[in-house]
Write a protein that holds these residues in place. Structure first.
Motif, short mmCIF file in Angstrom:
data_model
loop_
_atom_site.label_atom_id
_atom_site.label_comp_id
_atom_site.label_asym_id
_atom_site.label_seq_id
_atom_site.Cartn_x
_atom_site.Cartn_y
_atom_site.Cartn_z
N LYS A 261 0.84 -1.19 -0.01
CA LYS A 261 0.03 0.10 -0.13
C LYS A 261 0.99 1.19 0.15
O LYS A 261 0.22 2.59 -0.31
CB LYS A 261 -1.02 0.00 1.31
N ARG A 262 2.30 1.30 0.37
CA ARG A 262 2.93 2.35 0.26
C ARG A 262 3.08 3.01 -1.15
O ARG A 262 3.21 2.45 -2.07
CB ARG A 262 4.23 1.97 0.38
N LYS A 263 2.74 4.26 -1.21
CA LYS A 263 2.92 4.97 -2.42
C LYS A 263 4.35 5.14 -3.18
O LYS A 263 5.20 5.18 -2.46
CB LYS A 263 2.57 6.43 -2.08
N ARG A 264 4.19 4.88 -4.36
CA ARG A 264 5.42 5.22 -5.04
C ARG A 264 5.50 6.53 -5.77
O ARG A 264 4.51 7.12 -5.69
CB ARG A 264 5.65 4.24 -6.09
N TYR A 265 6.75 7.02 -5.96
CA TYR A 265 6.82 8.36 -6.62
C TYR A 265 7.87 8.35 -7.91
O TYR A 265 8.75 7.77 -8.00
CB TYR A 265 7.42 9.46 -5.36
N HIS A 266 7.48 9.47 -8.77
CA HIS A 266 8.25 9.66 -10.03
C HIS A 266 7.90 10.90 -10.35
O HIS A 266 6.53 11.34 -10.27
CB HIS A 266 8.25 8.59 -11.16
N ASN A 267 8.84 11.77 -10.93
CA ASN A 267 8.59 13.16 -11.16
C ASN A 267 7.39 13.13 -12.17
O ASN A 267 7.29 12.42 -13.18
CB ASN A 267 9.83 13.60 -11.99
N PRO A 268 6.22 14.14 -12.03
CA PRO A 268 5.15 13.95 -12.71
C PRO A 268 5.55 14.62 -14.09
O PRO A 268 4.68 14.22 -15.06
CB PRO A 268 4.10 14.78 -12.08
N TYR A 269 6.57 15.12 -14.50
CA TYR A 269 7.06 15.65 -15.73
C TYR A 269 7.75 14.49 -16.69
O TYR A 269 8.08 14.82 -17.80
CB TYR A 269 7.62 16.91 -15.62
N ILE A 270 8.13 13.49 -15.99
CA ILE A 270 9.27 12.65 -16.68
C ILE A 270 8.16 11.40 -16.77
O ILE A 270 7.90 10.67 -15.95
CB ILE A 270 10.61 12.50 -15.99
N SER A 271 8.45 10.74 -17.87
CA SER A 271 7.88 9.20 -17.94
C SER A 271 9.13 8.32 -18.23
O SER A 271 9.97 8.50 -18.21
CB SER A 271 7.00 9.16 -19.33
N ALA A 272 8.62 7.01 -17.98
CA ALA A 272 9.66 5.78 -18.25
C ALA A 272 10.18 5.81 -19.66
O ALA A 272 11.58 5.85 -19.80
CB ALA A 272 8.91 4.60 -17.93
N ASN A 273 9.27 6.22 -20.74
CA ASN A 273 9.92 6.52 -21.81
C ASN A 273 11.18 7.57 -22.02
O ASN A 273 11.92 7.28 -22.62
CB ASN A 273 8.79 6.69 -23.02
N ASP A 274 10.70 8.37 -21.19
CA ASP A 274 11.71 9.76 -21.31
C ASP A 274 13.23 9.40 -20.62
O ASP A 274 14.32 9.51 -21.16
CB ASP A 274 11.56 10.79 -20.51
N LEU A 275 13.11 8.21 -19.63
CA LEU A 275 14.31 7.77 -19.03
C LEU A 275 14.94 6.63 -19.84
O LEU A 275 16.05 6.57 -19.57
CB LEU A 275 13.85 7.34 -17.64
N MET A 276 14.28 6.23 -20.60
CA MET A 276 14.65 5.41 -21.73
C MET A 276 15.90 5.82 -22.66
O MET A 276 16.67 5.29 -23.17
CB MET A 276 13.79 4.51 -22.42
N ILE A 277 15.83 7.18 -23.03
CA ILE A 277 16.51 7.92 -23.84
C ILE A 277 17.67 8.43 -23.28
O ILE A 277 17.69 9.18 -22.34
CB ILE A 277 15.64 9.06 -24.41
N ASP A 278 18.96 7.96 -24.14
CA ASP A 278 20.20 8.27 -23.03
C ASP A 278 20.57 9.67 -23.81
O ASP A 278 21.49 10.36 -23.00
CB ASP A 278 21.29 7.27 -23.50
N LYS A 279 20.14 10.05 -24.95
CA LYS A 279 20.58 11.44 -25.38
C LYS A 279 19.48 12.11 -26.11
O LYS A 279 18.76 11.46 -26.81
CB LYS A 279 21.73 11.26 -26.26
N LYS A 280 19.28 13.37 -25.71
CA LYS A 280 18.27 13.96 -26.34
C LYS A 280 18.79 15.69 -26.75
O LYS A 280 19.16 16.36 -26.04
CB LYS A 280 17.02 14.16 -25.33
N TYR A 281 18.44 16.07 -27.90
CA TYR A 281 18.72 17.43 -28.16
C TYR A 281 17.62 18.47 -28.08
O TYR A 281 16.36 18.19 -28.48
CB TYR A 281 19.27 17.52 -29.61
N ILE A 282 17.68 19.65 -27.41
CA ILE A 282 16.66 20.45 -27.22
C ILE A 282 17.09 21.69 -27.91
O ILE A 282 18.07 22.48 -27.60
CB ILE A 282 16.47 20.78 -25.56
N ASP A 283 16.28 22.27 -28.76
CA ASP A 283 16.69 23.40 -29.53
C ASP A 283 16.33 24.87 -28.74
O ASP A 283 15.30 24.82 -27.95
CB ASP A 283 15.82 23.33 -30.74
#
Length: 283
Positions: A261-283
């Motif tokens: 029943k303990r709550k888990r946490y992850h940043n609400p703006y970041i998904s698992a798919n985001d964390l799978m990407i090792d490199k990302k270019y932001i213009d």
């Protein structure tokens, strides 16, 4: 940001707090590549970059061994504007001091260091705190302010460990660090596992592999809680074996368990798919 400036931000992130900071700063700077410290340092050199940043959580009141190893092996432009942002829950400890020492060994130095307090997510010991609905908005406001300072290439005197931290650390932390590599022996996987592989794909230390469609832990864990927090079925459980508890039988270690029943946490703006990407270019 001035035209032609090349910027790279390196981050270590389990449940997304540090990746979120890296992303917002990159959006503010523009023309920035964000890179997971899961990468091989030789493949992501900072030798020719104008602005170099490091974003990381604080474990055991400092930067974890994996981050130290990555930075020590990373080639860095000593003339770059170098900044760091830590994402501790409360204690920043020796983080910036350790980082600056590593940089000075390369002829560089830390020019701007700022801590941004974030939600504590060690859910095998306690539920997320402070309350995410309050802490996350406050953290977002702080990220915006820090991003603006970095955009202006502000320099500062970074926060150092206080006298109490310096007094307690050598008496308390070494015994925890001594068994860190074996802490993941408490993890086990229930029959609810659907073999999706998310846990192995997001682990920042590549500590989980899939064998016969089943997660296997490799005893190189930093307790980032990525696997637990992003498991879609809450199939990853935790109970420290008696033989491990005997090695360091303290109230903190006796608290290490993960009730369903303990709550888990992850940043609400970041998904698992985001964390799978090792490199990302932001213009």
């Amino acid at each position: 940001m001035q035209s032609g400036m090349k910027n790279r931000i390196y981050y270590f992130s389990g449940t997304g707090n540090s990746m979120r900071v890296a992303t917002v700063i990159a959006q503010t700077l523009g023309n920035t590549e964000i890179i997971s410290m899961r990468c091989n340092p030789s493949d992501v050199s900072a030798a020719d970059w104008d602005i170099v940043g490091f974003i990381f959580p604080v474990y055991h009141w400092t930067i974890c061994e994996a981050i130290q190893k990555f930075i020590s092996e990373l080639e860095i432009n000593p003339n770059a504007y170098i900044f760091a942002v830590s994402t501790p829950s409360f204690i920043n400890g020796f983080s910036f001091e350790v980082l600056d020492k590593l940089l000075k060994e390369k002829g560089a130095r830390l020019q701007y260091g700022k801590r941004i307090f974030s939600v504590a997510n060690l859910c095998i010991v306690y539920p997320p705190f402070p309350f995410p609905k309050l802490r996350v908005p406050a953290t977002e406001r702080k990220i915006a302010k820090v991003s603006s300072m970095i955009h202006k290439k502000v320099t500062n005197t970074y926060a150092k460990a206080g006298w109490l931290t310096r007094l307690i650390y050598p008496k308390m932390m070494p015994k925890y660090l001594a068994i860190q590599a074996e802490v993941d022996k408490g993890f086990f996987v229930s029959d609810d596992c659907i073999s999706c592989g998310i846990c192995s794909k997001i682990c920042p230390k590549k500590n989980i592999t899939m064998e016969n469609l089943h997660p296997v832990f490799l005893h190189n864990c930093s307790c980032c809680m990525a696997c637990v927090s992003f498991c879609p079925k809450k199939a990853i459980k935790y109970h420290l074996p008696p033989e491990q508890l005997e090695k360091i039988n303290t109230p903190f270690m006796r608290m290490m368990k993960l009730p369903d029943k303990r709550k888990r946490y992850h940043n609400p703006y970041i998904s698992a798919n985001d964390l799978m990407i090792d490199k990302k270019y932001i213009d």
